[in-house]
Scaffold this active site. Sequence first.
Site, PDB file in Angstrom:
ATOM      1  CD  GLU A 136      -7.329  -7.567  11.939  1.00  0.00           C
ATOM      2  OE1 GLU A 136      -8.229  -6.733  11.804  1.00  0.00           O
ATOM      3  OE2 GLU A 136      -7.291  -8.376  12.886  1.00  0.00           O
ATOM      4  CE  LYS A 166     -12.430 -10.581  18.437  1.00  0.00           C
ATOM      5  NZ  LYS A 166     -13.500  -9.922  17.664  1.00  0.00           N
ATOM      6  CB  SER A 192     -13.749  -6.040  20.833  1.00  0.00           C
ATOM      7  OG  SER A 192     -15.137  -5.820  20.710  1.00  0.00           O
ATOM      8  CE  LYS A 218       8.060  16.667  -6.846  1.00  0.00           C
ATOM      9  NZ  LYS A 218       7.309  16.450  -8.121  1.00  0.00           N
ATOM     10  CG  HIS A 237      -2.368 -27.058  -0.972  1.00  0.00           C
ATOM     11  ND1 HIS A 237      -2.621 -26.559  -2.225  1.00  0.00           N
ATOM     12  CD2 HIS A 237      -1.327 -27.922  -1.117  1.00  0.00           C
ATOM     13  CE1 HIS A 237      -1.809 -27.126  -3.103  1.00  0.00           C
ATOM     14  NE2 HIS A 237      -0.994 -27.945  -2.451  1.00  0.00           N
ATOM     15  CB  SER A 246       3.546  20.676  -5.943  1.00  0.00           C
ATOM     16  OG  SER A 246       4.622  21.500  -6.334  1.00  0.00           O
ATOM     17  CG  ASN A 261      11.236  21.526 -16.507  1.00  0.00           C
ATOM     18  OD1 ASN A 261      10.372  21.856 -15.696  1.00  0.00           O
ATOM     19  ND2 ASN A 261      11.125  21.766 -17.798  1.00  0.00           N
ATOM     20  CG  ASN A 321      -9.661  -7.698  17.889  1.00  0.00           C
ATOM     21  OD1 ASN A 321      -9.929  -8.890  18.039  1.00  0.00           O
ATOM     22  ND2 ASN A 321     -10.544  -6.738  18.025  1.00  0.00           N
TER      23      ASN A 321
HETATM   24  N1  ARG Z   1       6.340  21.380  -8.967  1.00  0.00           N
HETATM   25  C1  ARG Z   1       6.876  20.858 -10.191  1.00  0.00           C
HETATM   26  C2  ARG Z   1       6.954  19.301 -10.091  1.00  0.00           C
HETATM   27  O1  ARG Z   1       6.817  18.803  -9.041  1.00  0.00           O
HETATM   28  C3  ARG Z   1       8.229  21.415 -10.430  1.00  0.00           C
HETATM   29  C4  ARG Z   1       8.647  21.557 -11.844  1.00  0.00           C
HETATM   30  C5  ARG Z   1       7.805  22.525 -12.553  1.00  0.00           C
HETATM   31  N2  ARG Z   1       8.290  22.880 -13.815  1.00  0.00           N
HETATM   32  C6  ARG Z   1       7.549  23.554 -14.677  1.00  0.00           C
HETATM   33  N3  ARG Z   1       8.070  23.885 -15.761  1.00  0.00           N
HETATM   34  N4  ARG Z   1       6.307  23.835 -14.403  1.00  0.00           N
HETATM   35  O2  ARG Z   1       7.122  18.622 -11.065  1.00  0.00           O
END
Ligand code: ARG
Length: 462
Positions: A290, A283, A277, A325, A156, A23, A110, A285
């Site tokens: 939008e 035009k 355009s 995320k 309306h 990640s 965690n 725009n």
């Molecule tokens: N990259 C993980 C997340 O975004 C971090 C936590 C990972 N924990 C684990 N036990 N694999 O949630």
Amino acid sequence: MAKMWAGRFQKEESKDVNDFNSSISFDSRMYRNDIIGSMAHAKMLGNKNIISKEDSELIIKTLGEILEDIENNELQFDYEAEDIHMFIESVLTERIGEVGKRLHTSRSRNDQVALDIRLYLRDQIDVLLNQILDCIVTFKDLASKHKKTIMPGYTHLQRAQPITLANHLLAYAYMLKRDYERLNDAKKRMNYSPLGSCALAGTTYDIDRMMVANELNFDGVVMNSLDGVSDRDFTVEIASAISLCMMHLSRFSEEIIMWCSWEFKFIELDDAYSTGSSIMPQKKNPDICELIRGKTGRVYGDLITLLTMLKGIPLAYNKDMQEDKEAIFDAIDTLSMCLKILKPMIETMKVNKDNMRKAAAKGFINATDLADYLVKNGMAFRSAYKISGSIVAYCIDHNTTLEELPLDVYKKYSDLFKEDLYKYINLEECTFKRNSLGASGLLSVNLQIKDINKFLKKNKNN
Ligand code: ARG
């Protein structure tokens, strides 16, 4: 890079699995929060003699150097790393060896990720809150300039009653005020530290969770360790508040798109905030609007991603949560971008007062006032409403307007009609005299502006 958890395994994981699992490409943006969080944790470990004071100090000092190196571009992220937490910890260990390996005592990724995301979102909400305040100022300032600009108010999308542009713009100021309050509220509810929940069950070490929470400016700690690591309800709340704000911006954008059209011509966007355009030379725009309207759908998607990601996962941490995320970052980035571009677009747009006034003069927009005239002279509203409707029908048949219809015709409908009716249904009169609380008239618009100013003053320096 060798995995932190390599001890348990006989084989290296496959490259594809590493890429799939990683990640860092999106959570690297939390590097500062990760480091600040680790510093607070290391300080607490030292204070509680879980690690030595010297080790704690060395860890904090080195983390500070890592932060500096990242910000000065002297340390690049390793995109082979599993995530930002593993990356920072491995750099720390590279730099100070065994001492670095003591940082993760009584902590888990965690609770670390649950902490980092809260810290990151807290900062980002502050940025959004300020941007929202700035946009409220923009709406309010433009409203102050258009207290006497008459335009048709619609229901309306049919011309309904005359209003002032000021009142129309202030409606958006109030919507944004509520968006501000919602985000602020979500921030308050999120502002509790999960650190010390550890993997899920807490720890046997004598940690001081409150100390870490105070150090990081939290209002307290998440009281249940499983809850601390396993809920992301705050991302849903934030995404929901952001979705509502986008919805408001989208409605305004839709109005601007209509108001720019040749059919309306109520406003003209500045050249710098519109596009041409590639084929039609005439035009101009309203692409910005939008795009805001289009991006609103994308943010709703982020909200649904978060809700759906959470709904089926048992306690406590599951890797599904890593999906929070990109969704919440995208929602934040999108709203921020939209607010940033909307503000100067509104500030530079030209209001075509004459066209607004002309549009308000059509469509029998003062028919309610005609009925009110009879009511003020003693008739019951329902009867007055019926007569007013019949007179409108007569005008349509005879291709005339309420203002032009002679008094003797009016008299055929009711004896209550006198010469002063023309003054009563005059557009300026019936717009500016609407001064009930919240209405379009001068007095009530001034009251609204005062109210918004009070709100701005209270929140501007937070
Ligand atoms: N990259 C993980 C997340 O975004 C971090 C936590 C990972 N924990 C684990 N036990 N694999 O949630």
